[in-house]
Design a protein around this motif. Structure first.
Motif, PDB file in Angstrom:
ATOM      1  N   PRO A  19       0.818  -1.204   0.000  1.00  0.00           N
ATOM      2  CA  PRO A  19       0.000   0.000   0.000  1.00  0.00           C
ATOM      3  C   PRO A  19       0.857   1.261   0.000  1.00  0.00           C
ATOM      4  O   PRO A  19       1.924   1.302   0.597  1.00  0.00           O
ATOM      5  CB  PRO A  19      -0.811  -0.113   1.300  1.00  0.00           C
ATOM      6  N   GLY A  20       0.351   2.284  -0.695  1.00  0.00           N
ATOM      7  CA  GLY A  20       1.046   3.569  -0.710  1.00  0.00           C
ATOM      8  C   GLY A  20       0.509   4.465   0.386  1.00  0.00           C
ATOM      9  O   GLY A  20      -0.224   4.016   1.273  1.00  0.00           O
ATOM     10  N   SER A  51       0.506  13.845  -2.505  1.00  0.00           N
ATOM     11  CA  SER A  51       0.630  12.388  -2.433  1.00  0.00           C
ATOM     12  C   SER A  51      -0.742  11.762  -2.233  1.00  0.00           C
ATOM     13  O   SER A  51      -1.610  12.331  -1.567  1.00  0.00           O
ATOM     14  CB  SER A  51       1.530  11.985  -1.261  1.00  0.00           C
ATOM     15  N   SER A 106      -3.045   7.625  -2.868  1.00  0.00           N
ATOM     16  CA  SER A 106      -2.983   6.230  -3.265  1.00  0.00           C
ATOM     17  C   SER A 106      -4.350   5.798  -3.749  1.00  0.00           C
ATOM     18  O   SER A 106      -5.371   6.433  -3.464  1.00  0.00           O
ATOM     19  CB  SER A 106      -2.514   5.337  -2.109  1.00  0.00           C
ATOM     20  N   THR A 111      -2.957  -2.017  -4.798  1.00  0.00           N
ATOM     21  CA  THR A 111      -2.896  -0.608  -4.401  1.00  0.00           C
ATOM     22  C   THR A 111      -1.593  -0.002  -4.889  1.00  0.00           C
ATOM     23  O   THR A 111      -0.545  -0.642  -4.810  1.00  0.00           O
ATOM     24  CB  THR A 111      -2.983  -0.485  -2.868  1.00  0.00           C
ATOM     25  N   ARG A 112      -1.663   1.216  -5.389  1.00  0.00           N
ATOM     26  CA  ARG A 112      -0.468   1.919  -5.822  1.00  0.00           C
ATOM     27  C   ARG A 112      -0.519   3.369  -5.323  1.00  0.00           C
ATOM     28  O   ARG A 112      -1.595   3.994  -5.303  1.00  0.00           O
ATOM     29  CB  ARG A 112      -0.344   1.932  -7.346  1.00  0.00           C
ATOM     30  N   PRO A 113       0.639   3.910  -4.952  1.00  0.00           N
ATOM     31  CA  PRO A 113       0.707   5.328  -4.596  1.00  0.00           C
ATOM     32  C   PRO A 113       0.753   6.188  -5.854  1.00  0.00           C
ATOM     33  O   PRO A 113       0.966   5.677  -6.961  1.00  0.00           O
ATOM     34  CB  PRO A 113       2.033   5.419  -3.832  1.00  0.00           C
ATOM     35  N   TYR A 114       0.550   7.462  -5.683  1.00  0.00           N
ATOM     36  CA  TYR A 114       0.740   8.388  -6.800  1.00  0.00           C
ATOM     37  C   TYR A 114       1.110   9.762  -6.268  1.00  0.00           C
ATOM     38  O   TYR A 114       0.924  10.081  -5.098  1.00  0.00           O
ATOM     39  CB  TYR A 114      -0.518   8.472  -7.679  1.00  0.00           C
ATOM     40  N   THR A 137       5.421  -0.170  -7.115  1.00  0.00           N
ATOM     41  CA  THR A 137       6.040  -0.511  -5.835  1.00  0.00           C
ATOM     42  C   THR A 137       7.039  -1.646  -5.994  1.00  0.00           C
ATOM     43  O   THR A 137       6.931  -2.472  -6.908  1.00  0.00           O
ATOM     44  CB  THR A 137       4.981  -0.936  -4.806  1.00  0.00           C
TER      45      THR A 137
END
Length: 320
Positions: A19-20, A35, A37, A44-47, A99
């Protein structure tokens, strides 16, 4: 993409995504690099999201930027200078982040058949992040674009094929065509030699299939991803359609020669631009030393992509 091939592909499908950061749901002042996610059944990906300082109530374009292997959203933003360029043009810029849990070297999984189709795997995550930002900000649905470098360029080609209703045009820098590989072994072959066969076996585009405008960059001395892949990207987009052709080759202000071939539709409008940078390696053309995989020489890929995108709004954007 990294130079070493052994660790290029990392974990196989089934790895647990990491998880981000938690999404930012509060309203912050414009001119910020935020920031967030996004998660769905695929992971799940952050952005990171750049919000220009002059953001107003009227809808603005959204540029989705997909980084390469061993890069991060922050690194990619620094190397391309896209935030500064978007500030001048008043665009939002979205950087989905891969990730290390999903791929050891943070490569988008362009070589996995599961990650090449609409509403599956990483394409569903990237599209989900795009739509989340579109819901939270005043985005012009006719001016949503996706671009990337290397593995990110290959992912951008996939996104264009899978979501032609969402993205108006794509930018592929040092990347590969959608479906160029289906596993690590075929990926290595495609990186070294290209895969012209994909033009005969294009991944099925989803609803609203259309001629997707694209701007494609590749260095002719790229030893990581063969320049033949740029030809494959263009051939896949054309799918046997007839185009007028025009040569607009030249030199950048620093003297770097480039070949620029325009594919023109029936009205004479360039719908595909293919740039081949003479002497260019595996790096973002005209990039900044603040980021990795950049080459300050040559035409400014960031500026040229934004110029091209500005001329290609979506004729009938889908509902986000």
């Amino acid at each position: 993409m990294p130079q070493g091939a052994r660790d290029l592909f990392g974990p196989q499908p089934g790895a647990t995504p990491q998880p981000g950061p938690n999404p930012r749901t509060d309203r912050v002042k414009a001119g910020a690099f935020l920031s967030g996610s996004f998660g769905n059944a695929a992971g799940t990906r952050p952005y990171r999201l750049y919000v220009p300082s002059r953001l107003a109530a009227q809808p603005v374009p959204l540029i989705v930027m997909l980084h390469g292997c061993m890069q991060s959203p922050e690194d990619f933003a620094a190397g391309t200078g896209m935030n500064e360029a978007a500030e001048a043009r008043t665009c939002l810029v979205l950087y989905p982040g891969q990730t290390a849990a999903a791929h050891k070297q943070r490569c988008w999984r362009w070589f996995s058949a599961h990650d090449q189709r609409r509403d599956l795997g990483e394409p569903s995550i990237i599209a989900g992040i795009t739509r989340q930002v579109m819901r939270e900000y005043a985005v012009d649905p006719a001016r949503v674009y996706v671009a990337g470098l290397s593995a990110g360029g290959a992912a951008a080609a996939i996104m264009g094929q899978a979501y032609p209703d969402l993205y108006a045009a794509i930018g592929v820098h040092s990347g590969l065509a959608c479906g160029a590989a289906c596993d690590p072994a075929s990926a290595l072959h495609a990186m070294q030699h290209g895969n012209a066969a994909i033009t005969r076996n294009r991944r099925a585009a989803s609803p609203g299939s259309r001629m997707l405008p694209a701007i494609v960059f590749h260095g002719d001395r790229d030893t990581v991803v063969s320049p033949r892949n740029a030809d494959d990207v263009v051939a896949q987009l054309k799918q046997g359609r007839a185009f007028g052709m025009r040569d607009a080759s030249g030199r950048s202000p620093d003297g770097t020669a480039f070949r620029r071939v325009l594919s023109l539709d029936a009205s004479g409008t360039p719908v595909i631009e293919q740039w081949t940078i003479q002497g260019g390696g595996h790096a973002w053309s005209g990039g900044r030393q603040a980021g990795s995989f950049t080459d300050a020489r040559g035409p400014d890929a960031t500026r040229e992509m934004l110029r091209f995108f500005a001329g290609h709004p979506h004729p009938s954007p889908g509902v986000a």
